[in-house]
Design a protein around this motif. Structure first.
Motif, PDB file in Angstrom:
ATOM      1  N   ALA A 122       0.833  -1.204   0.000  1.00 32.71           N
ATOM      2  CA  ALA A 122       0.000   0.000   0.000  1.00 32.71           C
ATOM      3  C   ALA A 122       0.867   1.253   0.000  1.00 32.71           C
ATOM      4  CB  ALA A 122      -0.934  -0.005   1.207  1.00 32.71           C
ATOM      5  N   VAL A 123       1.904   1.291   0.819  1.00 34.46           N
ATOM      6  CA  VAL A 123       2.787   2.456   0.864  1.00 34.46           C
ATOM      7  C   VAL A 123       3.469   2.666  -0.478  1.00 34.46           C
ATOM      8  CG1 VAL A 123       4.917   3.377   1.861  1.00 34.46           C
ATOM      9  CG2 VAL A 123       3.169   2.389   3.355  1.00 34.46           C
ATOM     10  N   ALA A 124       4.060   1.604  -1.005  1.00 32.71           N
ATOM     11  CA  ALA A 124       4.800   1.742  -2.260  1.00 32.71           C
ATOM     12  C   ALA A 124       3.868   2.144  -3.402  1.00 32.71           C
ATOM     13  CB  ALA A 124       5.507   0.427  -2.582  1.00 32.71           C
ATOM     14  N   SER A 125       2.705   1.507  -3.482  1.00 32.53           N
ATOM     15  CA  SER A 125       1.784   1.830  -4.560  1.00 32.53           C
ATOM     16  C   SER A 125       1.194   3.223  -4.411  1.00 32.53           C
ATOM     17  CB  SER A 125       0.658   0.796  -4.626  1.00 32.53           C
ATOM     18  OG  SER A 125       1.157  -0.464  -5.008  1.00 32.53           O
ATOM     19  N   LEU A 126       0.975   3.664  -3.166  1.00 31.05           N
ATOM     20  CA  LEU A 126       0.472   5.018  -2.952  1.00 31.05           C
ATOM     21  C   LEU A 126       1.504   6.044  -3.397  1.00 31.05           C
ATOM     22  CD1 LEU A 126      -1.547   7.062  -1.927  1.00 31.05           C
ATOM     23  CD2 LEU A 126      -0.727   6.669   0.402  1.00 31.05           C
ATOM     24  N   ALA A 127       2.766   5.829  -3.050  1.00 30.92           N
ATOM     25  CA  ALA A 127       3.805   6.749  -3.512  1.00 30.92           C
ATOM     26  C   ALA A 127       3.872   6.776  -5.027  1.00 30.92           C
ATOM     27  CB  ALA A 127       5.157   6.352  -2.921  1.00 30.92           C
ATOM     28  N   LEU A 128       3.710   5.613  -5.656  1.00 27.68           N
ATOM     29  CA  LEU A 128       3.703   5.567  -7.115  1.00 27.68           C
ATOM     30  C   LEU A 128       2.480   6.286  -7.675  1.00 27.68           C
ATOM     31  CD1 LEU A 128       4.973   4.483  -9.747  1.00 27.68           C
ATOM     32  CD2 LEU A 128       3.560   2.433  -9.460  1.00 27.68           C
ATOM     33  N   SER A 129       1.321   6.107  -7.038  1.00 23.23           N
ATOM     34  CA  SER A 129       0.106   6.766  -7.513  1.00 23.23           C
ATOM     35  C   SER A 129       0.243   8.280  -7.478  1.00 23.23           C
ATOM     36  CB  SER A 129      -1.097   6.338  -6.663  1.00 23.23           C
ATOM     37  OG  SER A 129      -1.391   4.972  -6.856  1.00 23.23           O
ATOM     38  N   ARG A 130       0.957   8.779  -6.488  1.00 23.06           N
ATOM     39  CA  ARG A 130       1.156  10.220  -6.387  1.00 23.06           C
ATOM     40  C   ARG A 130       2.263  10.720  -7.308  1.00 23.06           C
ATOM     41  NH1 ARG A 130       1.106  11.103   0.219  1.00 23.06           N
ATOM     42  NH2 ARG A 130      -1.151  10.834   0.535  1.00 23.06           N
ATOM     43  N   THR A 131       3.010   9.810  -7.905  1.00 22.97           N
ATOM     44  CA  THR A 131       4.152  10.159  -8.741  1.00 22.97           C
ATOM     45  C   THR A 131       3.712  10.336 -10.182  1.00 22.97           C
ATOM     46  OG1 THR A 131       5.684   8.933  -7.339  1.00 22.97           O
ATOM     47  CG2 THR A 131       6.403   9.387  -9.579  1.00 22.97           C
ATOM     48  N   GLY A 132       3.870  11.506 -10.704  1.00 20.60           N
ATOM     49  CA  GLY A 132       3.523  11.760 -12.085  1.00 20.60           C
ATOM     50  C   GLY A 132       2.041  11.748 -12.363  1.00 20.60           C
ATOM     51  N   ALA A 133       1.220  11.684 -11.322  1.00 16.76           N
ATOM     52  CA  ALA A 133      -0.221  11.644 -11.532  1.00 16.76           C
ATOM     53  C   ALA A 133      -0.723  13.006 -12.013  1.00 16.76           C
ATOM     54  CB  ALA A 133      -0.938  11.258 -10.231  1.00 16.76           C
ATOM     55  N   ARG A 134      -1.818  12.957 -12.772  1.00 13.79           N
ATOM     56  CA  ARG A 134      -2.374  14.181 -13.341  1.00 13.79           C
ATOM     57  C   ARG A 134      -3.347  14.810 -12.349  1.00 13.79           C
ATOM     58  NH1 ARG A 134      -5.397  13.288 -18.390  1.00 13.79           N
ATOM     59  NH2 ARG A 134      -6.598  12.014 -16.952  1.00 13.79           N
ATOM     60  N   VAL A 135      -2.812  15.409 -11.319  1.00 15.71           N
ATOM     61  CA  VAL A 135      -3.670  15.981 -10.288  1.00 15.71           C
ATOM     62  C   VAL A 135      -3.679  17.491 -10.452  1.00 15.71           C
ATOM     63  CG1 VAL A 135      -4.124  16.191  -7.834  1.00 15.71           C
ATOM     64  CG2 VAL A 135      -3.086  14.114  -8.729  1.00 15.71           C
ATOM     65  N   HIS A 136      -4.835  18.039 -10.780  1.00 16.57           N
ATOM     66  CA  HIS A 136      -4.970  19.483 -10.946  1.00 16.57           C
ATOM     67  C   HIS A 136      -6.163  19.938 -10.126  1.00 16.57           C
ATOM     68  CE1 HIS A 136      -2.135  19.078 -14.219  1.00 16.57           C
ATOM     69  NE2 HIS A 136      -2.913  18.174 -14.767  1.00 16.57           N
ATOM     70  N   PRO A 137      -5.943  20.750  -9.108  1.00 12.87           N
ATOM     71  CA  PRO A 137      -7.083  21.209  -8.305  1.00 12.87           C
ATOM     72  C   PRO A 137      -8.130  21.858  -9.207  1.00 12.87           C
ATOM     73  CG  PRO A 137      -5.012  21.831  -7.278  1.00 12.87           C
ATOM     74  CD  PRO A 137      -4.671  21.291  -8.628  1.00 12.87           C
ATOM     75  N   PRO A 138      -9.391  21.483  -9.059  1.00 10.17           N
ATOM     76  CA  PRO A 138     -10.427  22.022  -9.943  1.00 10.17           C
ATOM     77  C   PRO A 138     -10.713  23.485  -9.647  1.00 10.17           C
ATOM     78  CG  PRO A 138     -11.414  20.727  -8.209  1.00 10.17           C
ATOM     79  CD  PRO A 138      -9.928  20.564  -8.055  1.00 10.17           C
ATOM     80  N   GLU A 139     -11.166  24.168 -10.648  1.00 13.02           N
ATOM     81  CA  GLU A 139     -11.657  25.518 -10.480  1.00 13.02           C
ATOM     82  C   GLU A 139     -13.169  25.491 -10.663  1.00 13.02           C
ATOM     83  OE1 GLU A 139      -9.684  28.073 -13.186  1.00 13.02           O
ATOM     84  OE2 GLU A 139      -7.680  27.677 -12.375  1.00 13.02           O
TER      85      GLU A 139
END
Length: 503
Positions: A122-139
């Motif tokens: 879970a830790v490793a996959s969570l760090a990967l999920s946050r890596t390079g993910a397309r996260v843009h706070p919505p407006e």
């Protein structure tokens, strides 16, 4: 004794060969991922009825868990409704731990080694999920297709310690199939003789051939379980559930995925296929009694080719229930990416969700209304105006309540039928209040404030009285992973939000 290599190190080595450009970002994100998983684990340790915890002793400097073998585990005073990573370390006797996998290993309780491995994933996959993910706070007011909102969720389940565990998935597969990375997934279209298939609803013409039905299969399932490929492929966008995908201009397809994600293996049982049409019709009938406040995404068709490993469901896109200018967004996506900035939004959403949930519960239907199943229709200004519910497999239905309200009970699976009021309330309260509402609130005090405003105008029913006065049920997610041979859900009791001021 030397410890074996960690899941974190194994994933880093694999990432170095697949995407070396992401290694530094992944490594830098590991402390935050450990804290996020440790926070979820601490919630379970402090509230689940674990047999090896003798007593929980609050103090001015936090909470001490006294284990049956005499050891003491100390950490912050817990907020079971908090969604931030506020637990960065806990202390077992004199040793401090910031790694949930190592903590669980050294606790050395029954099945802790297996659970520790899951936490490491879970830790490793969570760090990967946050890596390079397309996260843009919505407006706000925001735009975009519903599936684009779902792909903004990086962290998975807000309260499950296995929030991002994906055992059996390589790094390349996580990057290629995980919705947070924004891929387009090529589903395998596997033809099966029609006589070998169980079909309910209407299986569309474009998925039929002469004497054969064509089953959409997730590429991971095709490679690792079925060991076969299709004759054609179909492009689709993965949603929060990973194995459910949105077709570009059509319905959603739920595929079988025989992998354990969080707690469950995600195949599709033959019983679910057989009951899908009746459940869909029944849920639509009951939703009609909410005066337009709730819509159900209908199951259009379902097919199983003799096995839960080769099955699929087609269901309506939630966008079918959005008018011009409106958006349909899963509640979990809102909780993860930021709520609309309209003053009083939480209060209005809580009032809408509780009105619908309690009305259906009074009729005899308990929704599994967590942040993945429950979607909210937002006005052009971001106000919550209606709800949409998807995935009917885990409803609970009370025949006696239905009969009191004159609602006909169709032939439904026996496993979802119960007149036990505690079971019905647990299903709704544990998913909606301890899940969806807590996720949008982010803390105990914020949850209480939103609900205090919401309950003022609700009908005074026994269900509402239980919600106001009794401990709040929540699935004991840590206990369930430490006792996998126990069938069915197990439950914890959280402090009632109306009697809780936070840590």
């Amino acid at each position: 004794m030397r410890r074996p290599p960690t899941a974190e190190a194994g994933l880093a080595a694999e990432l170095a060969s697949v995407r070396p450009d992401l290694v530094a970002e992944y490594t830098g994100g590991l402390p935050g991922a450990r804290a996020a998983v440790l926070t979820r684990l601490w919630r379970g340790l402090t509230h689940d009825p674990l047999p090896w915890i003798a007593r929980r002793a609050p103090g001015d400097d936090g909470l001490t868990l006294r284990l049956t073998d005499g050891r003491r585990l100390h950490g912050p005073r817990p907020d079971p409704y908090a969604t931030g990573a506020y637990v960065t370390a806990v202390r077992l006797d004199e040793v401090t731990y910031d790694d949930p996998a190592r903590l669980m290993t050294d606790l050395a309780v029954p099945r802790s080694a297996a659970f520790a491995a899951e936490l490491g994933h879970a830790v490793a996959s969570l760090a990967l999920s946050r890596t390079g993910a397309r996260v843009h706070p919505p407006e706000w007011p925001g735009r975009g297709r519903a599936w684009e909102w779902e792909q903004r969720v990086t962290d998975g389940h807000p309260f499950h310690p296995n929030c991002r565990a994906r055992p059996g998935f390589s790094v390349a597969e996580q990057l290629g199939y995980g919705p947070e990375h924004g891929p387009v997934v090529e589903l395998e279209l596997v033809p099966v003789p029609a006589g070998e298939c169980l079909v309910t609803g209407v299986w569309p013409r474009w998925l039929r051939e002469a004497g054969r039905l064509v089953v959409p299969v997730h590429p991971w399932q095709a490679a690792h379980v079925l060991h076969r490929t299709g004759e054609r492929r179909l492009s689709a966008h993965p949603l929060m559930a990973l194995r459910t995908l949105a077709l570009p201009d059509g319905p959603h397809v739920k595929t079988a995925l025989s992998a354990r994600l969080t707690s469950s293996v995600r195949d599709i049982s033959l019983g679910s296929v057989a009951a899908s049409a009746a459940l869909s019709d029944f849920a639509e009938t009951v939703a009609a009694r909410t005066d337009g406040l709730l819509h159900i995404t209908r199951t259009l068709g379902a097919v199983a080719a003799g096995s839960p490993d080769l099955a699929a469901l087609l269901r309506e896109s939630p966008e079918e229930y959005a008018a011009e200018g409106e958006r349909v967004v899963p509640v979990g996506a809102l909780a993860a990416t930021g709520l609309p900035g309209t003053p009083g939004w939480r209060d209005r959403f809580a009032a809408l969700a509780l009105t619908v949930g309690l009305r259906l519960l009074e009729l005899g239907v308990a929704l599994e209304a967590h942040g993945q199943n429950l979607l909210v229709v937002l006005s052009p200004d971001g106000d919550p105006v209606r709800l949409v519910y998807r995935d009917l497999a885990d409803l609970r239905v009370g025949p006696a309540r239905l009969a009191r309200h004159g609602v006909a009970l169709p032939e439904l699976p026996a496993r979802i039928l119960t007149d036990d009021e505690r079971t019905l309330r647990r299903k709704l309260f544990g998913s909606l209040v301890a899940g969806a509402l807590a996720g949008t609130a982010g803390s105990g005090p914020a949850l209480r404030a939103a609900m205090e405003s919401a309950v003022r105008d609700l009908p005074q029913t026994p269900d509402l009285a239980a919600l106001l006065d009794e401990p709040l049920p929540a699935k004991a997610l840590t206990l369930m992973r430490l006792s996998p041979r126990s069938s069915g859900d197990q439950w914890a009791e959280l402090p009632n939000p109306f009697q809780y001021d936070g840590p």
